[in-house]
Scaffold this active site. Structure first.
Site, PDB file in Angstrom:
ATOM      1  N   CYS A   1      31.601  39.964  41.518  1.00  0.00           N
ATOM      2  CA  CYS A   1      31.563  40.472  40.064  1.00  0.00           C
ATOM      3  C   CYS A   1      31.135  39.547  38.913  1.00  0.00           C
ATOM      4  CB  CYS A   1      32.946  41.400  39.743  1.00  0.00           C
ATOM      5  SG  CYS A   1      32.980  42.341  38.565  1.00  0.00           S
ATOM      6  N   HIS A   2      30.082  40.011  38.104  1.00  0.00           N
ATOM      7  CA  HIS A   2      29.806  39.114  37.171  1.00  0.00           C
ATOM      8  C   HIS A   2      30.561  38.961  35.913  1.00  0.00           C
ATOM      9  CE1 HIS A   2      25.903  39.849  39.227  1.00  0.00           C
ATOM     10  NE2 HIS A   2      25.300  38.813  38.822  1.00  0.00           N
TER      11      HIS A   2
ATOM     12  N   ASP B   1      55.880  48.374  39.017  1.00  0.00           N
ATOM     13  CA  ASP B   1      56.560  47.159  38.906  1.00  0.00           C
ATOM     14  C   ASP B   1      57.720  47.355  37.782  1.00  0.00           C
ATOM     15  OD1 ASP B   1      57.388  44.277  39.061  1.00  0.00           O
ATOM     16  OD2 ASP B   1      56.775  44.353  36.933  1.00  0.00           O
TER      17      ASP B   1
ATOM     18  N   MET C   1      33.341  47.927  37.985  1.00  0.00           N
ATOM     19  CA  MET C   1      34.540  47.467  38.592  1.00  0.00           C
ATOM     20  C   MET C   1      35.419  47.248  37.629  1.00  0.00           C
ATOM     21  SD  MET C   1      33.497  47.472  41.687  1.00  0.00           S
ATOM     22  CE  MET C   1      35.043  46.493  42.189  1.00  0.00           C
ATOM     23  N   GLU C   2      35.180  46.843  36.337  1.00  0.00           N
ATOM     24  CA  GLU C   2      36.198  46.333  35.385  1.00  0.00           C
ATOM     25  C   GLU C   2      37.105  47.440  34.953  1.00  0.00           C
ATOM     26  OE1 GLU C   2      32.970  43.297  35.037  1.00  0.00           O
ATOM     27  OE2 GLU C   2      32.899  45.469  35.161  1.00  0.00           O
TER      28      GLU C   2
END
Length: 201
Positions: free
Chosen positions: A120-121, A172, A157-158
């Site tokens: 991923c860039h 969590d 992807m981000e």
């Protein structure tokens, strides 16, 4: 070692058994396939561009691409019990503001996507937001991550990383109440810009 490769035109797929792992790829007549059984690799001369001619993983060269305006929206949901939903709404979770902290975590995840996804860039993120929908009836917290930039490659992807980090943070912060939480339906909603054009799920 590639132990078997089968091409099924009728089922529109290609299945590769590599060291006991089964991988499924979309079938496309324009793809040229090459097997190297000694090294256990499958090379596609067209289609997958994260591999060189020797089957080595490489980062795609985007140096020749034009800078364009790009956006991506991803979504995902976490199914929670009644106790968690009430605690999130009332702000009574001991670790603090669940949705607020998860929003910040998602934005941080967006900025760290290139450190987590090998090919991923790194991109200059110009806009990032995380929003929610609460389905109290069905016990679902749905997150949406929107990312925008001007660059040579997209921000899908981000956005996907951001939404998943958001959901993980909710888990969590609420796991002390009930660990019976399920994350699901994580996918790209839409993306704009780039050579491949717009996408809508």
């Amino acid at each position: 070692m590639v132990s078997s490769i089968s091409v099924g035109k009728d089922s529109n797929r290609i299945v590769m058994n590599w060291r006991g792992f089964y991988c499924m790829f979309p079938y496309n007549k324009s793809l040229a396939f090459c097997k190297n059984l000694n090294r256990g690799i499958l090379i596609m001369s067209q289609g997958f561009n994260h591999f060189d001619e020797n089957g080595n993983a490489v980062m795609v060269d985007v140096s020749g691409k034009n800078i364009t305006y790009r956006t991506a929206v991803a979504t995902g949901e976490i199914h929670v019990g009644e106790a968690i939903m009430e605690a999130v709404k009332e702000g009574s979770v001991k670790k603090g503001d669940v949705l607020g902290v998860a929003r910040v975590a998602g934005i941080m995840g967006v900025k760290r996507a290139s450190e987590l996804i090998p090919m991923c860039h790194p991109l200059p993120i110009q806009k990032c937001s995380v929003d929610y929908e609460l389905d109290e009836t069905n016990g679902i917290i749905r997150a949406f991550c929107t990312v925008k930039t001007e660059g040579k490659t997209g921000v899908e992807m981000e956005a996907l990383t951001g939404v998943q980090v958001t959901l993980l943070t909710i888990y969590d912060m609420c796991k002390a109440i009930d660990k019976h939480m399920v994350m699901s339906n994580i996918h790209l909603v839409e993306k704009t810009g780039g050579k491949s054009g717009d996408f809508h799920f």
